[in-house]
Design an enzyme around this catalytic site. Sequence first.
Site, short mmCIF file in Angstrom:
data_model
loop_
_atom_site.label_atom_id
_atom_site.label_comp_id
_atom_site.label_asym_id
_atom_site.label_seq_id
_atom_site.Cartn_x
_atom_site.Cartn_y
_atom_site.Cartn_z
CB SER A 77 -0.90 0.02 1.23
OG SER A 77 -1.72 -1.11 1.25
C1 SAM Z 1 -3.15 -4.08 -0.20
S1 SAM Z 1 -2.58 -5.69 0.14
C2 SAM Z 1 -1.97 -5.57 1.78
C3 SAM Z 1 -0.90 -4.55 1.97
C4 SAM Z 1 -0.11 -4.74 3.21
N1 SAM Z 1 -0.88 -4.68 4.44
C5 SAM Z 1 1.10 -3.84 3.29
O1 SAM Z 1 1.82 -3.98 4.28
O2 SAM Z 1 1.39 -3.05 2.39
C6 SAM Z 1 -4.08 -6.59 0.41
C7 SAM Z 1 -3.87 -8.02 0.78
O3 SAM Z 1 -5.11 -8.54 1.26
C8 SAM Z 1 -5.10 -9.92 0.98
N2 SAM Z 1 -6.45 -10.45 1.12
C9 SAM Z 1 -7.51 -10.33 0.29
N3 SAM Z 1 -8.56 -10.98 0.77
C10 SAM Z 1 -8.19 -11.52 1.95
C11 SAM Z 1 -8.85 -12.31 2.93
N4 SAM Z 1 -10.12 -12.67 2.78
N5 SAM Z 1 -8.15 -12.68 4.03
C12 SAM Z 1 -6.84 -12.31 4.19
N6 SAM Z 1 -6.18 -11.59 3.28
C13 SAM Z 1 -6.84 -11.18 2.18
C14 SAM Z 1 -4.52 -10.01 -0.43
O4 SAM Z 1 -4.01 -11.31 -0.69
C15 SAM Z 1 -3.45 -8.93 -0.37
O5 SAM Z 1 -2.20 -9.46 -0.12
#
Ligand code: SAM
Length: 407
Positions: A77
């Site tokens: 992000s």
């Molecule tokens: C924007 S990224 C996370 C960015 C991260 N927190 C960082 O440190 O920059 C969003 C993440 O959410 C995960 N995700 C999507 N649906 C999810 C779910 N139901 N449970 C857990 N993770 C999920 C995706 O695999 C992705 O890696």
Amino acid sequence: MTSIDDSLVRDPGVLRSDMVRALREQDGIRSEPVAAAFAAVPRHRFAPEAPLELVYDPHRTVPVKKDENGLELSVMSAAHLQAVMLEQAGVEPGMKVLEIGSGGVNAAYLQELVGKAGEVTTVDIDCDVIDRARRCLDDAGYPQVRTVLADGESGVPDGSPYDLITVTAAAWDIPPSWISGLAPSGRLVVPLTVCGTTRSIAFDRDRGPESDDEGLVSRSYSLARFVPMQGEGAAEERRVLLREGVAVQTDDVRVPLDAQALNRALDGPRLECWSGAAYDLPDELELYLTFNLSSPARLHAANDVVERGLVEASALFGVPVLVSEDSFAYRTRRENADTGGFESGVVAHGPGAQALADEYATLLRRWARDHRRRGAATFRYLPGPVPVPLPRNAVRRRHGIVTATWR
Ligand SMILES: C[S@@+](CC[C@H](N)C(=O)[O-])C[C@H]1O[C@@H](n2cnc3c(N)ncnc32)[C@H](O)[C@@H]1O
């Protein structure tokens, strides 16, 4: 040949200091602990393959994983959004924190904020992402952060209750596990999507006189953009293409979406109606319209459609649209020579254009008169069976309803 100045600029430590300074100036970082966390974590170690300038750009994301159609499933992000959400979270030393959606770097910021006495767990649904986060956390010096592979829809009960649950994928609902997993004075920070637009909302337990302690009430909110939640909690949404370059989406089951009838309306005459009200703070107005239109959806138009004059430029990034079986109305704007700003207005098509334009314009005027400022909305999440009839300003979700009221 690389000059001395170039090599200094490319130094990760220098880029990090510049990023922290920019985040302070742009109101992303507001507190000393968050500034210290951003200064301490070697952000580039969480995206070793990406250019340093991209990693340390406050407003850009770093791609991590895409699906077969090129849709982003995981990104690092943008630092500005991470800072805003960490400030909303109000993290204190010693807290127990769950992050839903991993990458590593935000978990490292959280670990800095909770300190030695605190605990951070980060969960991701994707094993490539969680393996990568684990490697990066170890490499950057955060072996104490716990990484879990699971669908975050069920929370991570082993470790609850949490003082903070922070979600970093766009959520469409708040599943029971997130509420039950919160400590009595815990906070949930979640990017909640309603009808295609997302706000990062900081929720606390609702202890108001009419509350039964099960619900949540917002403390702050901020415009946000995230990759979508996958798995059990994925959004229930309908999207129709009226013609090449013109689409309408909605997540409200009450909204009729007849692509052919709406396309016919677009071919017909266009009604313009000016509100006489000022147009500014577009994200706040958009939120108000999304929760107050009687049949809300979102209209998207591609560049060439806008250039041909078929649809207004307001639809380039999506605009709230009021939809009936055969007609639709959406917002536009024009310069106001008297005030130097803009006036809001409505463009409508179809046999019911006048009635839809009237409803839309009334909301434009009401917002400008009563609510035209930042942070005027309060959100509530009420878990449990959906009440019949649905209250005003409420949207129906799988596990409860979201309401928004304006002061
Ligand atoms: C924007 S990224 C996370 C960015 C991260 N927190 C960082 O440190 O920059 C969003 C993440 O959410 C995960 N995700 C999507 N649906 C999810 C779910 N139901 N449970 C857990 N993770 C999920 C995706 O695999 C992705 O890696």
